[in-house]
Write an enzyme that holds these catalytic residues in place. Sequence first.
Site: not given
Lengths: 214, 214, 214, 214
Positions: D45, D137, D103, D18, D146
């Site tokens: 998570k 990720e 991806r 961050k 978003n």
Amino acid sequence: MDWELFLSPYKQAVDELKIKLRGYREQYEMSNQHSPIEFVTARVKPVASILDKARRKNIALNELHTSMQDLAGIRVMCQFVDDIPTVIELIRNRQDMRLVEERDYIAETKESGYRSYHMVVEYPVQTIVGERKILVEIQIRTLAMNFWATIEHSLNYKYEGRLPTEVRDRLQRASEAAFLLDEEMSKIKGEIQEAQKHFALKKIEDHDLKRTKR
Amino acid sequence: MDWELFLSPYKQAVDELKIKLRGYREQYEMSNQHSPIEFVTARVKPVASILDKARRKNIALNELHTSMQDLAGIRVMCQFVDDIPTVIELIRNRQDMRLVEERDYIAETKESGYRSYHMVVEYPVQTIVGERKILVEIQIRTLAMNFWATIEHSLNYKYEGRLPTEVRDRLQRASEAAFLLDEEMSKIKGEIQEAQKHFALKKIEDHDLKRTKR
Amino acid sequence: MDWELFLSPYKQAVDELKIKLRGYREQYEMSNQHSPIEFVTARVKPVASILDKARRKNIALNELHTSMQDLAGIRVMCQFVDDIPTVIELIRNRQDMRLVEERDYIAETKESGYRSYHMVVEYPVQTIVGERKILVEIQIRTLAMNFWATIEHSLNYKYEGRLPTEVRDRLQRASEAAFLLDEEMSKIKGEIQEAQKHFALKKIEDHDLKRTKR
Amino acid sequence: MDWELFLSPYKQAVDELKIKLRGYREQYEMSNQHSPIEFVTARVKPVASILDKARRKNIALNELHTSMQDLAGIRVMCQFVDDIPTVIELIRNRQDMRLVEERDYIAETKESGYRSYHMVVEYPVQTIVGERKILVEIQIRTLAMNFWATIEHSLNYKYEGRLPTEVRDRLQRASEAAFLLDEEMSKIKGEIQEAQKHFALKKIEDHDLKRTKR
């Protein structure tokens, strides 16, 4: 009992008061005066401690709000012993809280050796369901008093309040060393204050300043 | 010279290292071990101090990058003298920086009375124009050493390095009081460590913990 | 004029109000209700902007305190258009400030296309020299309104208020897209609110929540 | 399983990343360039989500470390669609992490309408027991993407993945409105960039800037 919900206005109160008391420091620095406040910490009493104290002091859970004065706690650390009265005066003069009680454990040191000045204030918090009045305990102490108090607190936890004589003696000598450091600091204070004015003017590097601004 | 731009990777370096070293503390607490790190501060040297030091030490401005090792500064504060070697080991073992130099002003106290352990590391910062290697000075000291050092620094500024004998004597006595406090703390350490494990387990209120987490 | 000193109580006011308004969000989340507040920002008007506006509006520097209402500024961002009245009500109900003025640029969109709800409040700050009453402007808007306003502000600066027709047209289409997004969001709101309750209950990962808690 | 201990290096990783990614923004601003990064959020998570996903995807708990790539998550928000390739390039060029996978759900929008660019990196964390390599990720998206993704995520939770046709349609229209806003923004981008340079030079008030600096 939903503790998170119950403690939510207490958390809001300490968050607000932390910002309010830290603001003083910047104001003193900006006007090139010695700040009586070195740094400010805040906490809401952990649930385990609340339950422990409620049992010990025989406080019913529905009376916590009025009978446990330190659910919300603020600690103000000072460099010098005689910064403490200045901080007390600042708090007494605030219009956004009501003073409920004061206890002077510096003039009257606790038997254990604990020294600190305690103020209990009633502080209004605006919540989504209206105003709530919250009791907050403000402890004011020097860095050396704080150092000692942290240790004493730890040891009391270990021995559940029944310190062996040897530990009690060691703690006593550490307390004397802390007291001596406060005394030497008081003597050197005039010099330091003058120096800090220059210091501030020159805007010289200051780690400690940065620490409290975050 | 655009100082803001020049100092920008140094600011980034200290911001990253502050987070990295503070992380240790939480890891020790989480595993219920005494943390050798009490708190961590960081600063980039103010421009006025850089110019002052460059003049004093005869460093050209285009050599600052390699010749002034404390443009980026990190300070790690410990509770106990023997936490210091633990912190040194943690830093030596890191894979994300290269150790350049160490200076032990605790074994060899400076004439002034200054005590601290200094490490200079080379730390890579990823900028918008690629990787930049930055020198960072890490100072490791106890709370008492830090207290004294702050005062000595202020007084040296006031008197521009030429302290009157009286001031020097007062400073000396404060230094002895700080040293004594460190000694008493060392003796009590075993007790405290045991206590802090309990402390951590019981998840008891801890202001000081909160302070470093912000 | 010592701007840092003059603006110091304004900085204190916005720091306090930021904490106070952010607190609402956590309270709504804790009680598993949709929060009408998405995030809160704060700023003190930069000196260059103050001088600019004083010149433009013919305000004397010694009248800034009473005549420039946005020296201290708070911005509250909402997800949905109909969160805005809820926020207005929360602010009107606060006991720690006095409402001075309201301007509804949502019902009456500015000619430029600017939409936002403005409230001016008088907020007391406790300083080291006693209480000071400070004017603070609170702007309440949706994320889409905010996105557009940021861009319009930038473009106005570039063209010093005299936008070419082409730019004005592009800005208009962006404004319509922002408005359309607000409309679609309003329609979907009932669904989302229900979902967010579940969301909160399940304590699912939420980046945006973390963002405002810092 | 001690989740707090297991997730501790993941928390450290996101805290460090961050700070690292936010640093870019200041660097762009300092050199008066448009920042491709608007703001950065981070999360570990939550345990409930981990268990949920492990069950759904049939991942054994002792394989979480290698098989669940989003235990540590970073989200980078951009103003414009074509800021995204710039951010991708910045991350690819970093020397302090290893790219594992990319991806592109922008070129190939998910059936649901989800758009975002995902990168998985291996990031080394220095812990008290040595270096640990952590998968992180990184999701890169515009503000409008978003906004939509947050809503879609909430609705999927409510309906446990089985959205009624009506909800699906509403979501589709909101997605189109978000897409349209991105399109209009792209057209206006040249103007805005020019304006933001002036903006930066004049050091004009900027709420949004303050938001990410905290």
